[in-house]
Design a protein around this motif. Sequence first.
Motif, PDB file in Angstrom:
ATOM      1  N   SER A  30       8.624 -14.405  34.518  1.00  0.00           N
ATOM      2  CA  SER A  30       8.337 -15.571  35.357  1.00  0.00           C
ATOM      3  C   SER A  30       9.619 -16.319  35.686  1.00  0.00           C
ATOM      4  O   SER A  30      10.553 -16.362  34.877  1.00  0.00           O
ATOM      5  CB  SER A  30       7.341 -16.497  34.664  1.00  0.00           C
ATOM      6  OG  SER A  30       7.953 -17.095  33.542  1.00  0.00           O
ATOM      7  N   ASP A  90      14.927 -18.567  20.092  1.00  0.00           N
ATOM      8  CA  ASP A  90      13.632 -19.197  20.316  1.00  0.00           C
ATOM      9  C   ASP A  90      12.576 -18.294  19.704  1.00  0.00           C
ATOM     10  O   ASP A  90      12.750 -17.079  19.668  1.00  0.00           O
ATOM     11  CB  ASP A  90      13.336 -19.321  21.821  1.00  0.00           C
ATOM     12  CG  ASP A  90      14.008 -20.539  22.431  1.00  0.00           C
ATOM     13  OD1 ASP A  90      14.652 -21.304  21.676  1.00  0.00           O
ATOM     14  OD2 ASP A  90      13.893 -20.710  23.661  1.00  0.00           O
ATOM     15  N   LEU A  92       9.507 -16.391  20.320  1.00  0.00           N
ATOM     16  CA  LEU A  92       8.808 -15.916  21.507  1.00  0.00           C
ATOM     17  C   LEU A  92       7.820 -14.856  21.078  1.00  0.00           C
ATOM     18  O   LEU A  92       8.017 -14.160  20.090  1.00  0.00           O
ATOM     19  CB  LEU A  92       9.812 -15.332  22.506  1.00  0.00           C
ATOM     20  CG  LEU A  92      10.843 -16.344  23.018  1.00  0.00           C
ATOM     21  CD1 LEU A  92      11.986 -15.650  23.700  1.00  0.00           C
ATOM     22  CD2 LEU A  92      10.186 -17.346  23.946  1.00  0.00           C
ATOM     23  N   ASN A  94       6.356 -11.594  21.991  1.00  0.00           N
ATOM     24  CA  ASN A  94       6.314 -10.356  22.784  1.00  0.00           C
ATOM     25  C   ASN A  94       6.353  -9.181  21.822  1.00  0.00           C
ATOM     26  O   ASN A  94       7.095  -9.201  20.841  1.00  0.00           O
ATOM     27  CB  ASN A  94       7.517 -10.296  23.738  1.00  0.00           C
ATOM     28  CG  ASN A  94       7.372  -9.178  24.750  1.00  0.00           C
ATOM     29  OD1 ASN A  94       6.425  -9.154  25.521  1.00  0.00           O
ATOM     30  ND2 ASN A  94       8.292  -8.230  24.723  1.00  0.00           N
ATOM     31  N   ALA A  99      12.974 -10.461  24.102  1.00  0.00           N
ATOM     32  CA  ALA A  99      12.528 -11.504  25.033  1.00  0.00           C
ATOM     33  C   ALA A  99      13.494 -12.680  24.993  1.00  0.00           C
ATOM     34  O   ALA A  99      14.231 -12.860  24.013  1.00  0.00           O
ATOM     35  CB  ALA A  99      11.117 -11.958  24.664  1.00  0.00           C
ATOM     36  N   TYR A 100      13.506 -13.458  26.053  1.00  0.00           N
ATOM     37  CA  TYR A 100      14.386 -14.638  26.085  1.00  0.00           C
ATOM     38  C   TYR A 100      13.859 -15.693  27.052  1.00  0.00           C
ATOM     39  O   TYR A 100      13.088 -15.396  27.973  1.00  0.00           O
ATOM     40  CB  TYR A 100      15.814 -14.241  26.507  1.00  0.00           C
ATOM     41  CG  TYR A 100      15.902 -13.750  27.934  1.00  0.00           C
ATOM     42  CD1 TYR A 100      16.145 -14.630  28.998  1.00  0.00           C
ATOM     43  CD2 TYR A 100      15.716 -12.403  28.231  1.00  0.00           C
ATOM     44  CE1 TYR A 100      16.193 -14.178  30.313  1.00  0.00           C
ATOM     45  CE2 TYR A 100      15.758 -11.946  29.548  1.00  0.00           C
ATOM     46  CZ  TYR A 100      15.996 -12.833  30.575  1.00  0.00           C
ATOM     47  OH  TYR A 100      16.026 -12.393  31.875  1.00  0.00           O
ATOM     48  N   ASN A 101      14.289 -16.931  26.804  1.00  0.00           N
ATOM     49  CA  ASN A 101      14.135 -18.033  27.759  1.00  0.00           C
ATOM     50  C   ASN A 101      15.509 -18.320  28.326  1.00  0.00           C
ATOM     51  O   ASN A 101      16.508 -18.316  27.590  1.00  0.00           O
ATOM     52  CB  ASN A 101      13.672 -19.314  27.047  1.00  0.00           C
ATOM     53  CG  ASN A 101      12.200 -19.276  26.732  1.00  0.00           C
ATOM     54  OD1 ASN A 101      11.397 -18.869  27.562  1.00  0.00           O
ATOM     55  ND2 ASN A 101      11.852 -19.701  25.517  1.00  0.00           N
ATOM     56  N   GLU A 103      17.037 -21.428  30.594  1.00  0.00           N
ATOM     57  CA  GLU A 103      16.727 -22.670  31.286  1.00  0.00           C
ATOM     58  C   GLU A 103      18.025 -23.310  31.743  1.00  0.00           C
ATOM     59  O   GLU A 103      18.910 -23.589  30.932  1.00  0.00           O
ATOM     60  CB  GLU A 103      15.948 -23.602  30.353  1.00  0.00           C
ATOM     61  CG  GLU A 103      15.367 -24.757  31.107  1.00  0.00           C
ATOM     62  CD  GLU A 103      14.369 -25.566  30.265  1.00  0.00           C
ATOM     63  OE1 GLU A 103      13.877 -26.564  30.783  1.00  0.00           O
ATOM     64  OE2 GLU A 103      14.110 -25.189  29.104  1.00  0.00           O
ATOM     65  N   ASP A 114      14.625 -14.014  21.338  1.00  0.00           N
ATOM     66  CA  ASP A 114      13.846 -13.796  20.108  1.00  0.00           C
ATOM     67  C   ASP A 114      14.636 -12.996  19.075  1.00  0.00           C
ATOM     68  O   ASP A 114      14.240 -12.879  17.933  1.00  0.00           O
ATOM     69  CB  ASP A 114      12.488 -13.144  20.413  1.00  0.00           C
ATOM     70  CG  ASP A 114      12.601 -11.709  20.903  1.00  0.00           C
ATOM     71  OD1 ASP A 114      13.735 -11.249  21.161  1.00  0.00           O
ATOM     72  OD2 ASP A 114      11.553 -11.048  21.040  1.00  0.00           O
ATOM     73  N   LYS A 144      14.066 -21.868  35.438  1.00  0.00           N
ATOM     74  CA  LYS A 144      13.428 -21.736  34.132  1.00  0.00           C
ATOM     75  C   LYS A 144      12.815 -20.343  34.143  1.00  0.00           C
ATOM     76  O   LYS A 144      11.906 -20.053  34.929  1.00  0.00           O
ATOM     77  CB  LYS A 144      12.346 -22.806  33.989  1.00  0.00           C
ATOM     78  CG  LYS A 144      11.820 -22.984  32.587  1.00  0.00           C
ATOM     79  CD  LYS A 144      10.955 -24.245  32.553  1.00  0.00           C
ATOM     80  CE  LYS A 144      10.404 -24.644  31.230  1.00  0.00           C
ATOM     81  NZ  LYS A 144      10.273 -23.757  30.134  1.00  0.00           N
ATOM     82  N   PHE A 146      11.300 -17.049  31.913  1.00  0.00           N
ATOM     83  CA  PHE A 146      10.888 -16.362  30.695  1.00  0.00           C
ATOM     84  C   PHE A 146      10.870 -14.878  31.016  1.00  0.00           C
ATOM     85  O   PHE A 146      10.436 -14.466  32.090  1.00  0.00           O
ATOM     86  CB  PHE A 146       9.503 -16.805  30.207  1.00  0.00           C
ATOM     87  CG  PHE A 146       8.992 -15.903  29.112  1.00  0.00           C
ATOM     88  CD1 PHE A 146       9.593 -15.910  27.851  1.00  0.00           C
ATOM     89  CD2 PHE A 146       7.970 -14.992  29.351  1.00  0.00           C
ATOM     90  CE1 PHE A 146       9.167 -15.044  26.849  1.00  0.00           C
ATOM     91  CE2 PHE A 146       7.544 -14.123  28.352  1.00  0.00           C
ATOM     92  CZ  PHE A 146       8.135 -14.153  27.100  1.00  0.00           C
ATOM     93  N   ASP A 147      11.350 -14.097  30.062  1.00  0.00           N
ATOM     94  CA  ASP A 147      11.465 -12.670  30.329  1.00  0.00           C
ATOM     95  C   ASP A 147      11.294 -11.869  29.045  1.00  0.00           C
ATOM     96  O   ASP A 147      11.642 -12.354  27.963  1.00  0.00           O
ATOM     97  CB  ASP A 147      12.842 -12.390  30.952  1.00  0.00           C
ATOM     98  CG  ASP A 147      12.866 -11.084  31.724  1.00  0.00           C
ATOM     99  OD1 ASP A 147      11.808 -10.448  31.850  1.00  0.00           O
ATOM    100  OD2 ASP A 147      13.958 -10.699  32.198  1.00  0.00           O
TER     101      ASP A 147
END
Length: 752
Positions: A30, A90, A92, A94, A99-101, A103, A114, A144, A146-147
């Motif tokens: 996203s 973070d 997360l 998954n 995975a990562y954020n 921002e 993660d 922002k 998320f992946d």
Amino acid sequence: MMKKLLPFLSMMMMLTANTQEINIIPKPVSIKTSKEKFIINPFTKIIEAGSGLHKTALFISDYIKNVYGIQLPIVKNNGIWDNAIVLNYDRLDNSIAGAYNLEITKTKIYIGGDNEAGVFYGAQTLIQLLPLEYKKSLAVPQVKIFDAPRFAYRGLHLDCGRHFFDVAFIKKYIDFIAMYKLNTFHWHLTEDQGWRIEIKKYPRLTEVGAWRDGTIIGRYPGKGNDSTKHGGYYTQAQIKEIVQYAADRYITVIPEIEMPGHSMAALAAYPELGCTGGPYAVQQTWGVFDDVYCAGNEKTFSFLQDVLDEVMELFPSKYIHIGGDECPKTRWKTCPKCQQRIKDNNLKDEHALQSYVIQRIEKYVNSKGRQIMGWDEILEGGLAPNASVMSWRGEEGGIDAAKQHHTVVMTPGAWCYFDHSQTKNEDSVTIGGYLPIEKVYGYEPIPASLSADEAYFVLGAQANVWTEYMSNPNKVEYMVFPRLAAMSEVLWSSKQNRDWNDFEKRLMNEFNKYDFLKLNYSKAYFDMKASILPTANNDGLSYTLETKYKNGTITANNQLYKEPIIIQQSTNIVAQLKDNANHKVLSSITQNFSFNKATGKKISLVTEPSKNYPGNTGAFGLVNGVSAGAKGISSAEWLGWNGKDLEATIDLGKPDKISTVKVGVLKQEGSWIYLPASAEILLSNDGKEWNAVAKALPENGAWKDEHKIEINFTAQSVQFIKVIVHNYGKIPDGKAGAGNNAWLFVDEIEVN
Ligand SMILES: [Zn+2]
């Protein structure tokens, strides 16, 4: 009313901003974006807010320094997250790690992964947001994101056996893998044409096995040999350096040591390991060779175990790839030692002997705490108990293995072989095949026939880069880009998030990035599609040009192309696709049309050609004014029949005086394509009553130039012509493919 519309409008604006600025490949789960920017300047700090993140901090800092000349300081967490790139963890959710954020706000860039790899992937996304121009401060959009990855195994392979590539290029290649968030480098290190890894216990492997005295010129079987020494190898120190370089980018290197086939370079160094004892030579041509390791000789096993000991010392990967593909059983069938082994172990045949080799090696590798991976041939004769299978000959091997609850990496040739051509207008030599980027993008690694439980065993997929026809880094880059971008999305992005139209838009930015980073890449995406079709009245040819590039204009002989061009005589057409924005020529096609009395006329076939060689437009391709001619086997103009004859009927529309028929044919015996046995011409005025007028046999000179059969007869006026070209039949002993049906390749039929 206005109130209701507002959320919709703001969403629209967001989407617009999205397509203008955010071009991340592979596509994240996203993205939320705004028009605001964060500015990276020389005072922006990289903050390691968690432990173990120094590698990623260094990676970002090195990248920005090397590409933009800006040196950013790296600092430990001081709690002041202002004008900073903050690296952190973070929590997360998954199932696959990584995975990562990400921002980006007015004051900072925050990456929370993660695990360490997740933070690194966030950094790769940040890099994709950097401007593609050299600046003193770098504006990045506030986003922002998320992946998270879809598959745990995301691989790219490189064959360093057929051609050797130096350490600098291997590192660059690892950066390509990292750039697209892949995590596995499958390093093919031993081949018939070269042994590339230093083994201290067996120095001749690299003294002798790393070098060949020449290489065939052009496509197999080649037009001569370049007589130029080629080779090289990686010292153990270099390998350690490369493995570390990859680990710093969260990439696992899986080494491949081929056995029991593809081992001529090793046999050249240690001939006692072959069934006949040699002498053997490092191979200078491509293909599969009968001489393989002797499976009956204990020395073979102690040798392989010694080699694997040193390999496992150098490579910490869970999997060790042991090849297992394309191993002819010819030598084993007549080798007393191999036959004794079969007898002693109650093995069914030589296939079971291959299975014996793999299982015995697996036991050894397992005893060292590692697992083997092999090409799907390791399924034959019984799969070793813990082996992981790489499915290359199609999806079937992967399906079989997953059903047996073995882990699988999918690499089926039709979607994953980056040695195949990506354009129909390829002007460099490739191994053949046709794998355009759209096809790579459309690949689904989970075969449809697997249940959800079985699909669990599919770890992911991998693109393979075999280098028979890639002798330098530029060619490798050309074959890899942009297809690797498409593959990364197959491996990383969720299935529902994949959309070719959306990818296409981002791909335009990717081309700019390749230019910016001075990478070599294929522009096949801009290829026009040209079709030659009959006209409604069979009185000429209709030439159609299409492009999938929406911001381009096609011209034909410098005239704006608007509709199909009707061609009624021999001519040459130069079509160009130009970019509307800058009028640059993105692609061009030069097509020569050569007319004879049959061109554009009705044609029918008794036996359809093989599905693998149907021609561009079926039977009509034989009278479309274009000969496969000089392009050789790679031309899509050829129609091919396996073991069968061509029988074509041409209707000239009205009686016309004729005295010659010429038929274009191909001779490429190495690829099982043979000149025909004979040809016949029959004529008719009503298409029912036929009159045989000529028969051509090889001995009467009809085959004089090897590319064209010419059959002459007394001139007469007829409407219908039947051309029968008889297949060569069975391939004779001593030739490649002996005993199989020969192929008959035919293109243009000319009548005059
Ligand atoms: Zn043997």
